[in-house]
Design an enzyme around this catalytic site. Structure first.
Site, PDB file in Angstrom:
ATOM      1  N   SER A 291       0.800  -1.227   0.000  1.00 45.28           N
ATOM      2  CA  SER A 291       0.000   0.000   0.000  1.00 45.28           C
ATOM      3  C   SER A 291       0.831   1.275   0.000  1.00 45.28           C
ATOM      4  O   SER A 291       0.310   2.349  -0.297  1.00 45.28           O
ATOM      5  CB  SER A 291      -0.947   0.023   1.201  1.00 45.28           C
ATOM      6  OG  SER A 291      -0.227   0.190   2.411  1.00 45.28           O
TER       7      SER A 291
ATOM      8  N   LYS B 115       0.657   4.165   7.003  1.00 48.34           N
ATOM      9  CA  LYS B 115       0.032   5.022   5.992  1.00 48.34           C
ATOM     10  C   LYS B 115       0.572   6.443   6.145  1.00 48.34           C
ATOM     11  O   LYS B 115       1.258   6.772   7.113  1.00 48.34           O
ATOM     12  CB  LYS B 115      -1.494   5.054   6.159  1.00 48.34           C
ATOM     13  CG  LYS B 115      -2.190   3.700   6.204  1.00 48.34           C
ATOM     14  CD  LYS B 115      -2.172   2.966   4.880  1.00 48.34           C
ATOM     15  CE  LYS B 115      -2.889   1.623   4.983  1.00 48.34           C
ATOM     16  NZ  LYS B 115      -2.689   0.799   3.770  1.00 48.34           N
TER      17      LYS B 115
END
EC number: 3.4.21.89
Length: 217
Positions: free
Chosen positions: A42, A109
């Protein structure tokens, strides 16, 4: 004549040294830095799956994460898929506890919005806006897919809105909008800020910040 200082048996000295080392490691993990590994793709291209990194904690001693920070945080509620590898070895779990082995069960993230921010996707050029300011994000794997999922959120105080750099393959805040919690991450769930990539060796180095959010009001 004073008595000579009594020496501990070798086995007791060894246990004392091990116990001292573990306590020091636990202190370092709690207050300074901790080892983690990247569980997914990701964050490509900034980080790739199975990268090993150190996360530092001193940046948040006196304040919370800022926009643009890459943060490691505890899973807020089944964000991690069932296919993510977890350590099953008892020795590894023990080393994780004191920060001597890269931890699983966490996500990484980039912070896009902090408490009070309005985050919207997207403007006419496919850019995310924060408080009305369009963000040029040079670290994205493929900027053309950024606008594939639209949203308009107001980040609650004490929470964060986070997204992966690989926007086409990141189950981040956007993927959990309709769930309890609305896709937001509590500041208190953040473990620390990505600091140093230690493996693989050919990618060893500090993890640079970004000025992409400098103009956000």
């Amino acid at each position: 004549m004073s008595e000579e200082k009594r020496q501990l048996p070798l086995w007791q000295e060894s246990l004392l040294l091990v116990a001292t080392a573990l306590v020091l490691a636990l202190i370092v993990k709690t207050f300074f830095f901790q080892a983690f590994y990247i569980p997914s793709d990701s964050m490509v291209p900034t980080m790739v799956k199975n990268d090993k990194l150190l996360v530092q904690k001193w940046s948040y001693w006196s304040g919370g994460p800022e926009r643009g920070d890459i943060v490691v945080f505890r899973d807020p509620g089944n964000w991690l898929g069932p296919d993510v590898d977890e350590s099953s070895n008892a020795v590894q779990r023990g080393l994780e506890l004191v920060g001597l082995f890269p931890s699983g069960g966490h996500l990484i993230k980039r912070v896009i919005g902090t408490g009070g921010d309005r985050v919207v996707c997207c403007d006419a050029e496919g850019r995310t806006t924060v408080n009305g300011e369009p963000i040029d994000e040079p670290y994205l794997a493929d900027p053309s897919v950024n606008a594939d999922q639209t949203f308009d959120v107001k980040v609650p105080k004490g929470y964060l809105w986070v997204q992966g750099d690989n926007r086409g393959n990141s189950a981040d805040s956007r993927a959990h909008l309709g769930e309890p919690g609305g896709g937001f991450i509590a500041d208190e769930d953040v473990v620390g800020k990505a600091w140093l990539r230690v493996w693989p060796l050919n990618r060893f180095g500090t993890i640079e910040g970004t000025d992409a959010f400098d103009e956000v009001p």
